[in-house]
Write a protein that holds these residues in place. Structure first.
Motif, PDB file in Angstrom:
ATOM      1  N   ARG A 120       0.841  -1.198   0.000  1.00 19.67           N
ATOM      2  CA  ARG A 120       0.000   0.000   0.000  1.00 19.67           C
ATOM      3  C   ARG A 120       0.872   1.241   0.000  1.00 19.67           C
ATOM      4  O   ARG A 120       1.960   1.251   0.557  1.00 19.67           O
ATOM      5  CB  ARG A 120      -0.920   0.012   1.221  1.00 19.67           C
ATOM      6  CG  ARG A 120      -1.987  -1.060   1.158  1.00 19.67           C
ATOM      7  CD  ARG A 120      -3.058  -0.828   2.223  1.00 19.67           C
ATOM      8  NE  ARG A 120      -4.159  -1.723   2.011  1.00 19.67           N
ATOM      9  CZ  ARG A 120      -5.205  -1.461   1.245  1.00 19.67           C
ATOM     10  NH1 ARG A 120      -5.287  -0.330   0.623  1.00 19.67           N
ATOM     11  NH2 ARG A 120      -6.177  -2.335   1.119  1.00 19.67           N
ATOM     12  N   THR A 176      -5.307   8.791   3.014  1.00 17.13           N
ATOM     13  CA  THR A 176      -5.724   7.892   1.938  1.00 17.13           C
ATOM     14  C   THR A 176      -4.630   6.875   1.646  1.00 17.13           C
ATOM     15  O   THR A 176      -3.461   7.224   1.522  1.00 17.13           O
ATOM     16  CB  THR A 176      -6.035   8.688   0.655  1.00 17.13           C
ATOM     17  OG1 THR A 176      -7.027   9.677   0.953  1.00 17.13           O
ATOM     18  CG2 THR A 176      -6.554   7.776  -0.444  1.00 17.13           C
ATOM     19  N   TYR A 208      -3.497   3.642  -1.000  1.00 19.57           N
ATOM     20  CA  TYR A 208      -3.705   3.157  -2.369  1.00 19.57           C
ATOM     21  C   TYR A 208      -3.190   1.730  -2.473  1.00 19.57           C
ATOM     22  O   TYR A 208      -2.127   1.403  -1.957  1.00 19.57           O
ATOM     23  CB  TYR A 208      -2.943   4.028  -3.369  1.00 19.57           C
ATOM     24  CG  TYR A 208      -3.410   5.457  -3.412  1.00 19.57           C
ATOM     25  CD1 TYR A 208      -4.335   5.875  -4.359  1.00 19.57           C
ATOM     26  CD2 TYR A 208      -2.917   6.391  -2.512  1.00 19.57           C
ATOM     27  CE1 TYR A 208      -4.757   7.194  -4.412  1.00 19.57           C
ATOM     28  CE2 TYR A 208      -3.341   7.711  -2.551  1.00 19.57           C
ATOM     29  CZ  TYR A 208      -4.252   8.105  -3.510  1.00 19.57           C
ATOM     30  OH  TYR A 208      -4.672   9.405  -3.545  1.00 19.57           O
ATOM     31  N   SER A 249      -6.306   2.181  -9.270  1.00 16.42           N
ATOM     32  CA  SER A 249      -5.899   1.872  -7.901  1.00 16.42           C
ATOM     33  C   SER A 249      -7.131   1.903  -7.000  1.00 16.42           C
ATOM     34  O   SER A 249      -7.995   2.778  -7.125  1.00 16.42           O
ATOM     35  CB  SER A 249      -4.873   2.898  -7.415  1.00 16.42           C
ATOM     36  OG  SER A 249      -4.558   2.673  -6.055  1.00 16.42           O
ATOM     37  N   THR A 298      -8.729   2.744  -3.465  1.00 13.40           N
ATOM     38  CA  THR A 298      -8.405   3.743  -2.438  1.00 13.40           C
ATOM     39  C   THR A 298      -9.224   3.471  -1.174  1.00 13.40           C
ATOM     40  O   THR A 298     -10.328   2.910  -1.231  1.00 13.40           O
ATOM     41  CB  THR A 298      -8.704   5.172  -2.931  1.00 13.40           C
ATOM     42  OG1 THR A 298     -10.099   5.294  -3.220  1.00 13.40           O
ATOM     43  CG2 THR A 298      -7.892   5.511  -4.169  1.00 13.40           C
ATOM     44  N   THR A 320     -12.076   3.983  -6.123  1.00 11.01           N
ATOM     45  CA  THR A 320     -11.022   3.702  -7.100  1.00 11.01           C
ATOM     46  C   THR A 320     -10.578   5.012  -7.725  1.00 11.01           C
ATOM     47  O   THR A 320     -11.347   5.978  -7.768  1.00 11.01           O
ATOM     48  CB  THR A 320     -11.491   2.747  -8.215  1.00 11.01           C
ATOM     49  OG1 THR A 320     -12.602   3.344  -8.891  1.00 11.01           O
ATOM     50  CG2 THR A 320     -11.887   1.395  -7.664  1.00 11.01           C
ATOM     51  N   ARG A 321      -9.333   5.018  -8.211  1.00 11.39           N
ATOM     52  CA  ARG A 321      -8.802   6.187  -8.907  1.00 11.39           C
ATOM     53  C   ARG A 321      -8.006   5.746 -10.112  1.00 11.39           C
ATOM     54  O   ARG A 321      -7.296   4.751 -10.070  1.00 11.39           O
ATOM     55  CB  ARG A 321      -7.866   6.991  -7.994  1.00 11.39           C
ATOM     56  CG  ARG A 321      -8.591   8.093  -7.254  1.00 11.39           C
ATOM     57  CD  ARG A 321      -7.634   8.937  -6.467  1.00 11.39           C
ATOM     58  NE  ARG A 321      -6.968   9.915  -7.313  1.00 11.39           N
ATOM     59  CZ  ARG A 321      -6.057  10.757  -6.865  1.00 11.39           C
ATOM     60  NH1 ARG A 321      -5.674  10.733  -5.610  1.00 11.39           N
ATOM     61  NH2 ARG A 321      -5.502  11.621  -7.670  1.00 11.39           N
TER      62      ARG A 321
END
Length: 195
Positions: free
Chosen positions: A119, A125, A127, A167, A169, A179-180
């Motif tokens: 991670r 945050t 990821y 990714s 999140t 998600t991003r």
């Protein structure tokens, strides 16, 4: 985990595939070209290579396919990893009547790497990248000097290689998951020969 050994035979398999494809489809030196190069990824100064086959539709435009391997930071969680890619290529060549010619190229394809289940934290945050591949792009500029009767010769390129990926999140303050879409990339300088 040794990231350099994630896909050790990919390049060998891709070269074999392109060799068979080329031997079945070569018609003339003017229409079919093979570009082979070795380069340095500027993110970590690690070596890499690529192999591209193109079919020239006219003096300026060529379409093709290729493979490459470079070590760069493909994702937030995989910051130094040997990454293979397979791509389609669009190439535009300028100054056709000169021995020294310039060209532009665009590569679109897929990156192949091994995610490591780690991670990345940025504030509250975190990821996590769940996939083993991403969308590959390469955008470059080059100079070639023709030196053979079959219009082959040495060339140099500068290109930006980029990996686009998804990714997961997690916000540790609000407990929100999502998600991003992200991207990571680097510049590559390569030297090669057109056959």
């Amino acid at each position: 985990m040794d990231h350099y050994n994630a896909k050790p035979t990919f390049m060998k398999q891709a070269i074999l595939f392109l060799s068979v494809f080329l031997s079945a489809g070569v018609t003339s030196a003017q229409k079919n070209t093979l570009y082979a190069d070795a380069g340095i990824c500027l993110a970590y100064l690690d070596p890499g290579s690529s192999l591209t086959y193109n079919y020239n539709f006219n003096k300026h435009i060529a379409l093709g396919a290729g493979v490459q391997e470079y070590t760069f930071h493909t994702t937030l969680t995989n910051i130094h990893q040997l990454t293979s890619a397979a791509f389609a290529e669009f190439r535009f060549t300028m100054r056709q009547r000169k021995k020294g010619r310039y060209f532009l190229f665009l590569n679109l394809g897929e990156d192949f790497y091994q995610q490591n289940n780690s991670r990345y934290h940025d504030g509250y945050t975190s990821y996590n990248v769940p996939g083993n591949n991403g969308f590959y792009t390469g955008l470059g500029y080059g100079y070639m000097r023709y030196s053979t009767k079959r219009l082959g010769g040495p060339y140099i390129t500068l290109k930006l290689i980029q990996n686009y990926y998804i990714s997961d999140t997690y916000n540790e303050l609000t407990y929100e998951q999502g998600t991003r879409s992200l991207s990571d990339g680097t510049l590559v300088i390569s030297f090669g020969f057109r056959f």
